[in-house]
Design a protein around this motif. Structure first.
Motif, PDB file in Angstrom:
ATOM      1  N   VAL A 192       0.838  -1.201   0.000  1.00  0.00           N
ATOM      2  CA  VAL A 192       0.000   0.000   0.000  1.00  0.00           C
ATOM      3  C   VAL A 192       0.872   1.251   0.000  1.00  0.00           C
ATOM      4  CG1 VAL A 192      -1.827   1.238   1.210  1.00  0.00           C
ATOM      5  CG2 VAL A 192      -1.786  -1.265   1.263  1.00  0.00           C
ATOM      6  N   VAL A 193       1.868   1.269   0.884  1.00  0.00           N
ATOM      7  CA  VAL A 193       2.753   2.430   0.984  1.00  0.00           C
ATOM      8  C   VAL A 193       3.451   2.678  -0.351  1.00  0.00           C
ATOM      9  CG1 VAL A 193       4.830   3.323   2.116  1.00  0.00           C
ATOM     10  CG2 VAL A 193       3.067   2.188   3.481  1.00  0.00           C
ATOM     11  N   VAL A 194       3.956   1.631  -0.963  1.00  0.00           N
ATOM     12  CA  VAL A 194       4.657   1.778  -2.237  1.00  0.00           C
ATOM     13  C   VAL A 194       3.754   2.436  -3.279  1.00  0.00           C
ATOM     14  CG1 VAL A 194       5.621   0.495  -4.184  1.00  0.00           C
ATOM     15  CG2 VAL A 194       6.279  -0.110  -1.847  1.00  0.00           C
ATOM     16  N   ARG A 195       2.542   1.920  -3.435  1.00  0.00           N
ATOM     17  CA  ARG A 195       1.647   2.451  -4.464  1.00  0.00           C
ATOM     18  C   ARG A 195       1.317   3.922  -4.216  1.00  0.00           C
ATOM     19  NH1 ARG A 195      -2.446   0.874  -8.069  1.00  0.00           N
ATOM     20  NH2 ARG A 195      -3.245   2.788  -8.997  1.00  0.00           N
ATOM     21  N   ARG A 196       0.951   4.248  -3.005  1.00  0.00           N
ATOM     22  CA  ARG A 196       0.533   5.627  -2.735  1.00  0.00           C
ATOM     23  C   ARG A 196       1.692   6.612  -2.907  1.00  0.00           C
ATOM     24  NH1 ARG A 196      -4.551   4.752  -3.906  1.00  0.00           N
ATOM     25  NH2 ARG A 196      -5.785   3.754  -2.263  1.00  0.00           N
ATOM     26  N   LEU A 197       2.908   6.208  -2.559  1.00  0.00           N
ATOM     27  CA  LEU A 197       4.039   7.118  -2.700  1.00  0.00           C
ATOM     28  C   LEU A 197       4.453   7.273  -4.158  1.00  0.00           C
ATOM     29  CD1 LEU A 197       6.245   6.174   0.394  1.00  0.00           C
ATOM     30  CD2 LEU A 197       4.488   7.940   0.178  1.00  0.00           C
ATOM     31  N   VAL A 198       4.401   6.191  -4.926  1.00  0.00           N
ATOM     32  CA  VAL A 198       4.695   6.301  -6.355  1.00  0.00           C
ATOM     33  C   VAL A 198       3.665   7.194  -7.031  1.00  0.00           C
ATOM     34  CG1 VAL A 198       4.736   5.008  -8.528  1.00  0.00           C
ATOM     35  CG2 VAL A 198       5.956   4.131  -6.533  1.00  0.00           C
ATOM     36  N   ASP A 199       2.388   7.006  -6.691  1.00  0.00           N
ATOM     37  CA  ASP A 199       1.345   7.851  -7.267  1.00  0.00           C
ATOM     38  C   ASP A 199       1.585   9.329  -6.963  1.00  0.00           C
ATOM     39  OD1 ASP A 199       0.031   5.704  -8.356  1.00  0.00           O
ATOM     40  OD2 ASP A 199      -1.596   5.648  -6.877  1.00  0.00           O
ATOM     41  N   ALA A 200       2.197   9.593  -5.799  1.00  0.00           N
ATOM     42  CA  ALA A 200       2.433  10.986  -5.404  1.00  0.00           C
ATOM     43  C   ALA A 200       3.732  11.547  -5.961  1.00  0.00           C
ATOM     44  CB  ALA A 200       2.435  11.092  -3.877  1.00  0.00           C
ATOM     45  N   GLY A 201       4.472  10.740  -6.751  1.00  0.00           N
ATOM     46  CA  GLY A 201       5.659  11.252  -7.413  1.00  0.00           C
ATOM     47  C   GLY A 201       6.968  11.026  -6.696  1.00  0.00           C
ATOM     48  N   HIS A 202       6.987  10.216  -5.652  1.00  0.00           N
ATOM     49  CA  HIS A 202       8.229   9.937  -4.935  1.00  0.00           C
ATOM     50  C   HIS A 202       8.981   8.781  -5.581  1.00  0.00           C
ATOM     51  CE1 HIS A 202       7.594  12.616  -1.496  1.00  0.00           C
ATOM     52  NE2 HIS A 202       6.320  12.285  -1.563  1.00  0.00           N
ATOM     53  N   ARG A 203      10.307   8.852  -5.511  1.00  0.00           N
ATOM     54  CA  ARG A 203      11.141   7.721  -5.930  1.00  0.00           C
ATOM     55  C   ARG A 203      11.175   6.707  -4.790  1.00  0.00           C
ATOM     56  NH1 ARG A 203      16.467   8.688  -6.370  1.00  0.00           N
ATOM     57  NH2 ARG A 203      16.267  10.383  -4.853  1.00  0.00           N
ATOM     58  N   VAL A 238       6.714   1.874  20.973  1.00  0.00           N
ATOM     59  CA  VAL A 238       7.837   1.905  20.046  1.00  0.00           C
ATOM     60  C   VAL A 238       7.689   3.025  19.026  1.00  0.00           C
ATOM     61  CG1 VAL A 238       9.112   0.569  18.307  1.00  0.00           C
ATOM     62  CG2 VAL A 238       8.263  -0.551  20.384  1.00  0.00           C
ATOM     63  N   VAL A 239       6.462   3.256  18.558  1.00  0.00           N
ATOM     64  CA  VAL A 239       6.221   4.346  17.613  1.00  0.00           C
ATOM     65  C   VAL A 239       5.203   5.311  18.197  1.00  0.00           C
ATOM     66  CG1 VAL A 239       6.787   2.976  15.585  1.00  0.00           C
ATOM     67  CG2 VAL A 239       4.418   3.090  16.349  1.00  0.00           C
ATOM     68  N   ASP A 240       5.278   6.554  17.750  1.00  0.00           N
ATOM     69  CA  ASP A 240       4.296   7.546  18.169  1.00  0.00           C
ATOM     70  C   ASP A 240       3.068   7.444  17.267  1.00  0.00           C
ATOM     71  OD1 ASP A 240       4.807   8.902  15.775  1.00  0.00           O
ATOM     72  OD2 ASP A 240       6.061  10.441  16.708  1.00  0.00           O
ATOM     73  N   PRO A 241       2.024   8.227  17.517  1.00  0.00           N
ATOM     74  CA  PRO A 241       0.826   8.124  16.675  1.00  0.00           C
ATOM     75  C   PRO A 241       1.045   8.449  15.204  1.00  0.00           C
ATOM     76  CG  PRO A 241       0.263   9.109  18.778  1.00  0.00           C
ATOM     77  CD  PRO A 241       1.756   9.031  18.741  1.00  0.00           C
ATOM     78  N   GLN A 242       2.175   9.046  14.859  1.00  0.00           N
ATOM     79  CA  GLN A 242       2.528   9.276  13.451  1.00  0.00           C
ATOM     80  C   GLN A 242       3.301   8.098  12.867  1.00  0.00           C
ATOM     81  OE1 GLN A 242       1.301  12.340  12.232  1.00  0.00           O
ATOM     82  NE2 GLN A 242       0.422  12.231  14.294  1.00  0.00           N
ATOM     83  N   ILE A 274      -3.589   0.361   7.867  1.00  0.00           N
ATOM     84  CA  ILE A 274      -2.383   0.983   8.427  1.00  0.00           C
ATOM     85  C   ILE A 274      -1.476   1.463   7.296  1.00  0.00           C
ATOM     86  CG2 ILE A 274      -0.234   0.464   9.664  1.00  0.00           C
ATOM     87  CD1 ILE A 274      -1.995  -1.329  11.517  1.00  0.00           C
ATOM     88  N   GLY A 275      -1.365   0.681   6.225  1.00  0.00           N
ATOM     89  CA  GLY A 275      -0.580   1.123   5.077  1.00  0.00           C
ATOM     90  C   GLY A 275      -1.125   2.390   4.458  1.00  0.00           C
ATOM     91  N   GLU A 276      -2.452   2.470   4.318  1.00  0.00           N
ATOM     92  CA  GLU A 276      -3.074   3.682   3.766  1.00  0.00           C
ATOM     93  C   GLU A 276      -2.798   4.892   4.655  1.00  0.00           C
ATOM     94  OE1 GLU A 276      -4.498   4.316   1.008  1.00  0.00           O
ATOM     95  OE2 GLU A 276      -5.401   2.508   0.162  1.00  0.00           O
ATOM     96  N   ARG A 277      -2.980   4.713   5.944  1.00  0.00           N
ATOM     97  CA  ARG A 277      -2.780   5.838   6.869  1.00  0.00           C
ATOM     98  C   ARG A 277      -1.302   6.230   6.931  1.00  0.00           C
ATOM     99  NH1 ARG A 277      -4.665   9.316  10.103  1.00  0.00           N
ATOM    100  NH2 ARG A 277      -4.104   9.609  12.290  1.00  0.00           N
ATOM    101  N   ALA A 278      -0.409   5.235   6.914  1.00  0.00           N
ATOM    102  CA  ALA A 278       1.017   5.531   6.916  1.00  0.00           C
ATOM    103  C   ALA A 278       1.408   6.349   5.700  1.00  0.00           C
ATOM    104  CB  ALA A 278       1.814   4.225   6.954  1.00  0.00           C
ATOM    105  N   ALA A 279       0.866   5.976   4.537  1.00  0.00           N
ATOM    106  CA  ALA A 279       1.190   6.740   3.328  1.00  0.00           C
ATOM    107  C   ALA A 279       0.737   8.192   3.463  1.00  0.00           C
ATOM    108  CB  ALA A 279       0.516   6.088   2.121  1.00  0.00           C
ATOM    109  N   ASP A 280      -0.443   8.420   4.022  1.00  0.00           N
ATOM    110  CA  ASP A 280      -0.908   9.792   4.243  1.00  0.00           C
ATOM    111  C   ASP A 280       0.019  10.542   5.194  1.00  0.00           C
ATOM    112  OD1 ASP A 280      -3.043  10.088   2.553  1.00  0.00           O
ATOM    113  OD2 ASP A 280      -4.522  10.413   4.144  1.00  0.00           O
ATOM    114  N   LEU A 281       0.451   9.874   6.247  1.00  0.00           N
ATOM    115  CA  LEU A 281       1.343  10.517   7.211  1.00  0.00           C
ATOM    116  C   LEU A 281       2.684  10.875   6.559  1.00  0.00           C
ATOM    117  CD1 LEU A 281       0.590   8.226  10.292  1.00  0.00           C
ATOM    118  CD2 LEU A 281      -0.068  10.630  10.029  1.00  0.00           C
ATOM    119  N   ILE A 282       3.184   9.986   5.727  1.00  0.00           N
ATOM    120  CA  ILE A 282       4.454  10.260   5.016  1.00  0.00           C
ATOM    121  C   ILE A 282       4.271  11.445   4.071  1.00  0.00           C
ATOM    122  CG2 ILE A 282       6.106   9.335   3.347  1.00  0.00           C
ATOM    123  CD1 ILE A 282       5.403   6.531   4.580  1.00  0.00           C
ATOM    124  N   LEU A 283       3.178  11.437   3.318  1.00  0.00           N
ATOM    125  CA  LEU A 283       2.941  12.519   2.363  1.00  0.00           C
ATOM    126  C   LEU A 283       2.692  13.844   3.069  1.00  0.00           C
ATOM    127  CD1 LEU A 283       0.747  10.603  -0.230  1.00  0.00           C
ATOM    128  CD2 LEU A 283       3.159  11.262  -0.451  1.00  0.00           C
TER     129      LEU A 283
END
Length: 507
Positions: free
Chosen positions: A20-31, A459-463, A495-504
């Protein structure tokens, strides 16, 4: 060692959330560079909804095992985990369950701010391509096909009818927040074929010049420069490589792989890391702790009729209920109905039969994973602590008794020749408790080993950023504070969808 070219984002693991993360980040133009320990997903058994058995203990299965479980007669429990493009979606049961509203509200209340039902539910809709009513409660334009079981066979129908006769409601869509009741399965299948996370998300953009896919490559260490994740080391064909991350490293290596990689990189309980000669980068004692899983015990019947060939996935109906002492985490019981014989006890099984798995959705028992050594190829020490809290064995006894009551209802009783396990000789609670200890198994829905939170053991924060470091995020089932009320593929995709939003949102 060779230096590989860099990427904006390096994703470790091409599994459920990683895809999920891979697809959303590629769609957004990231390498994006994604590194997968296993091979590509070319095995033909992956296509079949019934092909998972052929994949177990193969080159596309990590085929992990627990340490002996002292509260389950010293048994070692097999832990299959996908090791291929698509991760565990290549061999899971394909049952699509979001979980209950109370699961996510409990996460938020315990410190996972932003992860309440109201906040995560839109992400489920984003990922779904659901073939049911288009009333706004479900997603219909997402990458992941989710299909209702619209043609159940007479045996599957008998289970659902018997549950209703036993007093349970019928639930036509258990994915709208209240999952309780008897239901036909919703599954990730399309035109009779298994749908994996990789194929639904990444395959459509696999030729993008922004995407680099590295398979058969074991990541051995996160490169940390001055408190920032700057890339990863990996080994491929015996050669060690480094790939730099210009913006972030995202760990999607799973509930076992993610804490292992953190610890190998010096991130974990300082005293344990030093025992293995690992330099401490960040003392995070919660890494590897809080291993949680569903626990299941089967009730097996011999059939008086020919059992129909499954029409969907083999897991074609379920019942989700509350126990009298469920507390805040409701519902807390699941019964999964399968049109074949499934049992951890293999003696005297019938040729014609079917099974209901009594599953505890929120067991009190939990465990941990620890390093065996500093060698990345050494298997982890996995101790789920199954049945270590005596309340779980008692709850499974209650659950089995309730399923016996369901089996006595007219709709299902006419199919049953005899109960094979637990069997007619096990009537009182002591005998059923002994059976639970002999038969209980993992639900194969492990979560929690790098959980979200703000307390000292989180281990991780809410982001989803690892506490005390920058540029290192985790997106997989390890971040779940507790098990959801149902199978874990759908929540992990969310979680993958939300992670991609947080990264973007950061980049």
């Amino acid at each position: 060692m060779t230096n590989s070219q860099s990427a904006d984002i390096v994703v470790v693991g091409a599994g459920t959330a990683g895809s999920v993360v891979v697809r959303r980040l590629v769609d957004a133009g990231h390498r994006v560079a994604v590194i997968e320990a296993g091979p590509t997903d070319g095995r033909p058994e992956i296509d079949s909804p019934f092909g998972a058995a052929a994949l177990f203990a193969s080159e596309v299965d990590w085929a992990l095992s627990t340490v002996p479980q002292s509260h389950a007669n010293g048994r070692v429990l097999y832990q299959p985990r996908g090791r291929s493009l698509g991760g565990s979606t290549i061999l899971n049961g394909m049952l699509y369950i979001r979980g209950a509203r109370s699961d996510y509200d409990a996460w938020a209340a315990a410190g996972a701010t932003g992860w309440s039902w109201q906040e995560v539910e839109p992400y489920f809709r984003r990922l779904e391509n659901y073939d049911g009513p288009t009333d706004g409660a479900r997603g219909t334009r997402g990458p992941l096909p989710v299909h209702r079981h619209i043609d159940p066979d007479p045996l599957v129908t008998a289970f659902v009818d018997a549950a209703v006769q036993a007093g349970h409601p019928r639930n036509d869509d258990y994915n709208t927040g209240d999952s309780r009741g008897a239901s036909y399965a919703q599954a990730t299948v399309e035109q009779g074929a298994r749908v994996t996370a990789w194929r639904s998300y990444v395959q459509p953009v696999a030729d993008s010049p922004l995407l680099r896919v590295i398979t058969d490559a074991l990541v051995t260490k996160i490169v940390i420069d001055n408190g920032r994740a700057a890339g990863v080391e990996y080994v491929q064909d015996g050669v060690r490589h480094v790939i730099r991350a210009e913006k972030e490293v995202v760990l999607s290596a799973g509930v076992f792989g993610t804490p292992q990689l953190l610890m190998l990189s010096g991130i974990g309980a300082a005293d344990e890391l030093r025992q293995h000669g690992i330099e401490v980068v960040r003392d995070l004692p919660g890494v590897g702790r809080n291993l949680r899983d569903h626990v299941a015990s089967p009730i097996v019947w011999e059939s008086r009729r020919t059992v129909p060939t499954p029409r969907m996935t083999g897991i074609e109906a379920q019942l989700i209920t509350d126990s009298p002492d469920a507390g805040a985490l409701q519902p807390d019981r699941q019964a999964v109905f399968v049109s074949f014989v499934y049992s951890t006890i293999t003696e005297n099984l019938p040729e014609q039969g079917f099974t209901a798995l009594a599953i505890l959705l929120h067991p009190h028992s939990h465990g941990q994973v620890r390093l065996r050594s500093a060698n990345p190829t050494d298997a982890l020490l996995i101790d789920p602590g199954i049945l270590s809290d005596p309340r779980d064995a008692e709850a499974l006894v209650d659950h089995l008794e309730s399923l016996r009551n369901l089996a006595g209802q007219p709709a299902l009783a006419e199919w049953i020749k005899s109960e094979v396990y637990p069997g007619p000789s096990r009537v009182n609670r002591d005998a059923l408790r002994d059976y639970v200890q002999a038969s209980a198994d993992s639900g194969h829905h492990q979560v929690g080993t790098a959980r979200i939170g703000t307390d000292p053991l989180a281990v991780v924060d809410p982001q989803l950023l690892v506490h005390g470091l920058t540029g290192l995020r985790i997106a997989d089932a390890s971040v779940m504070p507790t098990t959801p009320a149902g199978n874990t593929a759908a929540p992990t995709l969310m979680i993958g969808e939300r992670a991609a939003d947080l990264i973007l949102g950061t980049h």
